[in-house]
Design an enzyme around this catalytic site. Structure first.
Site, PDB file in Angstrom:
ATOM      1  N   CYS A   1      15.459 -39.299 -25.686  1.00 31.91           N
ATOM      2  CA  CYS A   1      15.958 -40.621 -26.024  1.00 31.91           C
ATOM      3  C   CYS A   1      15.589 -40.973 -27.463  1.00 31.91           C
ATOM      4  O   CYS A   1      16.127 -40.378 -28.399  1.00 31.91           O
ATOM      5  CB  CYS A   1      15.466 -41.652 -25.022  1.00 31.91           C
ATOM      6  SG  CYS A   1      16.485 -43.148 -24.973  1.00 31.91           S
TER       7      CYS A   1
ATOM      8  N   HIS B   1      17.212 -39.314 -19.989  1.00 25.03           N
ATOM      9  CA  HIS B   1      15.827 -39.161 -19.544  1.00 25.03           C
ATOM     10  C   HIS B   1      15.703 -38.214 -18.351  1.00 25.03           C
ATOM     11  O   HIS B   1      15.780 -38.646 -17.201  1.00 25.03           O
ATOM     12  CB  HIS B   1      15.252 -40.519 -19.148  1.00 25.03           C
ATOM     13  CG  HIS B   1      14.979 -41.432 -20.294  1.00 25.03           C
ATOM     14  ND1 HIS B   1      13.760 -41.475 -20.938  1.00 25.03           N
ATOM     15  CD2 HIS B   1      15.770 -42.313 -20.931  1.00 25.03           C
ATOM     16  CE1 HIS B   1      13.810 -42.366 -21.910  1.00 25.03           C
ATOM     17  NE2 HIS B   1      15.027 -42.885 -21.934  1.00 25.03           N
TER      18      HIS B   1
ATOM     19  N   GLU C   1      13.037 -36.893 -17.193  1.00 26.58           N
ATOM     20  CA  GLU C   1      11.789 -37.107 -16.457  1.00 26.58           C
ATOM     21  C   GLU C   1      11.922 -38.163 -15.366  1.00 26.58           C
ATOM     22  O   GLU C   1      11.196 -38.140 -14.367  1.00 26.58           O
ATOM     23  CB  GLU C   1      10.652 -37.472 -17.421  1.00 26.58           C
ATOM     24  CG  GLU C   1      10.623 -38.897 -17.921  1.00 26.58           C
ATOM     25  CD  GLU C   1      11.691 -39.208 -18.965  1.00 26.58           C
ATOM     26  OE1 GLU C   1      11.900 -40.401 -19.258  1.00 26.58           O
ATOM     27  OE2 GLU C   1      12.317 -38.259 -19.502  1.00 26.58           O
TER      28      GLU C   1
END
Length: 318
Positions: free
Chosen positions: A134, A245, A247
């Protein structure tokens, strides 16, 4: 992701490049005890200030650990000599998401030091990978272009499929993906987006430095219909960036936030964590002292439950 001011809900987690042709990087994976550094971010939100000066959301730590690496937090207050020493001990670097000035902040200053070290090392045949998520990807474009070229590409709290480019199918990042899974990437909303700024496709195509350095692997369309670059990898260097993202697919669970948690979303996160950590295994950097290594790792710190005042479940403060 915004590069002006900090907002925990705006983005959840978060130099000019050398034009010399480096020595070919052909090292095999030989280091089974990698350490990935994660650059901390300055605390600017008043509700977070009592806990520490800098922070790392816990999801990034878990993400790197899930790929088989240990994590070293890197503070923003050290000297250049100390960063040079750290660089020789870690096996890769992660620029996380967030919201800071990408040219003048301490975060940008320290990132620039590591970026230059990584370019020089790779040019000399010393393999060292960098990943930007990001705002971290945005930071990579600023470091390469030598200026901030970001524009409004708001994609706030939305999961999307990727519009893969032809280059994605021969990329290093996606080399371990099956043909079926590459198709799934283009059909299912597996990538969580939480950003307000990004690099438009038009800007990328008009900038010679960015075109020479990066290959675009995917694009997406923002709420204002602007087409933005969503996945990149460097042509020569082991540097990678995603505007989304990975994660969050495994480690963030806010009910009001659009985190992809499907089987395929979790699989995507797994594949990318494994890929980047395996890149770190190709780095031969290491600690000479076992005690220093142990004291430098994230295990010395306890994450704080942050659900009462941020969008993160857990945060490490330093």
């Amino acid at each position: 992701m915004s590069n002006v001011g900090f907002s925990a809900l705006a983005c959840l987690f978060f130099v000019c490049c050398s034009r010399a042709v480096p020595t070919p990087l052909i090292q095999e994976a030989v280091n089974d005890r990698p350490v990935i550094g994660i650059l901390t971010q300055l605390v600017t939100d008043d509700v977070m200030k009592p806990f520490g000066r800098t922070y790392i959301p816990g999801a990034y730590v878990k993400y790197i650990e899930s790929g088989g690496s240990r994590v070293m937090p890197i503070r923003l207050t050290l000297s250049t000599a100390e960063y040079e020493s750290i660089f020789k001990k870690i096996n890769g670097l992660l620029f996380i998401g967030g919201a800071v000035d990408l040219e003048k902040s301490d975060y940008a200053r320290v990132a620039r030091i590591f970026y230059k070290l990584a370019v020089a090392a790779n040019n000399a045949g010393d393999f060292f990978p960098i990943w930007g998520t990001c705002m971290g990807m945005q930071l990579l474009t600023v470091l390469v272009a030598g200026e901030n070229l970001l524009a409004n590409t708001t994609a706030e709290n939305i999961a999307m499929p990727l519009n893969l480019t032809a280059d994605a199918y021969s990329s290093r990042m996606f080399q371990g993906f099956s043909d079926d899974f590459m198709k799934i990437l283009t059909q299912e909303p597996l990538t969580g987006n939480f950003h307000h700024y990004g690099l438009t496709v038009e800007t990328f195509q008009e900038n010679e430095k960015l075109q020479d350095f990066f290959t675009v692997l995917s694009t997406n369309v923002a709420e204002n219909r602007a087409r933005f670059v969503s996945t990149i990898e460097a042509k020569i260097y082991p540097f990678y960036g995603v505007q989304w993202h990975p994660e969050v697919n495994r480690f963030q669970w806010r009910r009001k936030l659009n985190f992809p948690h499907s089987f395929h979303a979790v699989q995507l996160s797994t594949l990318l964590a494994d890929f980047f950590v395996n890149e770190g295994r190709k780095s031969l950097h290491h600690f000479d002292d076992a005690e220093e290594e142990a004291s430098s790792l994230i295990y010395s710190y306890t994450p704080v439950y942050a659900g009462n005042f941020t969008a993160y479940e857990q945060i490490y403060f330093f």
